[in-house]
Design a protein around this motif. Structure first.
Motif, PDB file in Angstrom:
ATOM      1  N   LEU A  52       1.040  -0.988  -0.020  1.00 54.39           N
ATOM      2  CA  LEU A  52      -0.034  -0.016   0.124  1.00 54.39           C
ATOM      3  C   LEU A  52       1.018   0.975  -0.083  1.00 54.39           C
ATOM      4  O   LEU A  52       1.877   1.359   0.666  1.00 54.39           O
ATOM      5  N   ARG A  53       0.564   2.179  -1.041  1.00 56.98           N
ATOM      6  CA  ARG A  53       1.634   3.394  -0.887  1.00 56.98           C
ATOM      7  C   ARG A  53       0.712   4.456  -1.225  1.00 56.98           C
ATOM      8  O   ARG A  53      -0.192   4.721  -1.923  1.00 56.98           O
ATOM      9  N   VAL A  54       1.323   5.757  -0.632  1.00 51.81           N
ATOM     10  CA  VAL A  54       0.845   6.852  -0.625  1.00 51.81           C
ATOM     11  C   VAL A  54       2.029   7.869  -0.958  1.00 51.81           C
ATOM     12  O   VAL A  54       3.066   7.737  -0.342  1.00 51.81           O
ATOM     13  N   ALA A  55       1.873   8.647  -2.241  1.00 50.91           N
ATOM     14  CA  ALA A  55       2.982   9.692  -2.513  1.00 50.91           C
ATOM     15  C   ALA A  55       2.791  11.044  -1.521  1.00 50.91           C
ATOM     16  O   ALA A  55       1.555  11.475  -1.247  1.00 50.91           O
ATOM     17  N   VAL A  56       3.742  11.439  -0.790  1.00 48.36           N
ATOM     18  CA  VAL A  56       3.824  12.643  -0.043  1.00 48.36           C
ATOM     19  C   VAL A  56       4.442  13.879  -0.534  1.00 48.36           C
ATOM     20  O   VAL A  56       5.634  13.552  -0.905  1.00 48.36           O
ATOM     21  N   HIS A  57       3.850  14.961  -0.260  1.00 48.11           N
ATOM     22  CA  HIS A  57       4.507  16.298  -0.789  1.00 48.11           C
ATOM     23  C   HIS A  57       4.384  17.213   0.273  1.00 48.11           C
ATOM     24  O   HIS A  57       3.566  17.400   0.994  1.00 48.11           O
ATOM     25  N   GLY A  58       5.566  18.032   0.367  1.00 53.65           N
ATOM     26  CA  GLY A  58       5.668  19.210   1.182  1.00 53.65           C
ATOM     27  C   GLY A  58       6.090  19.103   2.584  1.00 53.65           C
ATOM     28  O   GLY A  58       5.861  19.870   3.480  1.00 53.65           O
TER      29      GLY A  58
END
Length: 113
Positions: A52-58
């Motif tokens: 399970l993967r989520v792209a993280v920004h900022g």
């Protein structure tokens, strides 16, 4: 994390403007993604493990690879690529946490009261 990913793909209206809290381990990003928050789920045995993967920004500098963190953020609408349906999250805060006792169980993070 499973619920967040599912909602981002099938019920995104429920995520708009809401803060979410996710826990996982860090991996490198790519293609404009600062880094990824990950979990592995296992139904039966290691052979059926599913990422399970989520792209993280900022978040500024990414936490160390393989470290465990709790991320508070907001879903980034419209950022999912149909070829690779990974939801994107604009980070509000990142906190280092110890690895969970069972890293393969995808449970909601415990919040401080």
């Amino acid at each position: 994390m499973r619920e967040f990913i599912g909602r981002s793909q099938h019920d995104s209206a429920g995520l708009e403007g809401r803060q979410v809290v996710l826990t996982g381990f860090v991996s490198r990003g790519g293609g404009g993604v600062d880094w990824h928050l990950n979990r592995l789920t296992v139904n039966c045995c290691a052979a059926d493990a599913r990422p399970l993967r989520v792209a993280v920004h900022g978040a500024g500098v990414a936490p160390a690879a393989d470290s465990w963190v709790q991320v508070t953020g907001r879903w980034r609408a419209g950022a999912v690529d149909a070829r690779s349906p990974v939801p994107h999250l604009d980070v509000l805060s990142v906190t280092a946490v110890p690895a969970p006792r069972n890293p393969y169980a995808d449970r909601a993070p415990e919040l401080a009261s």
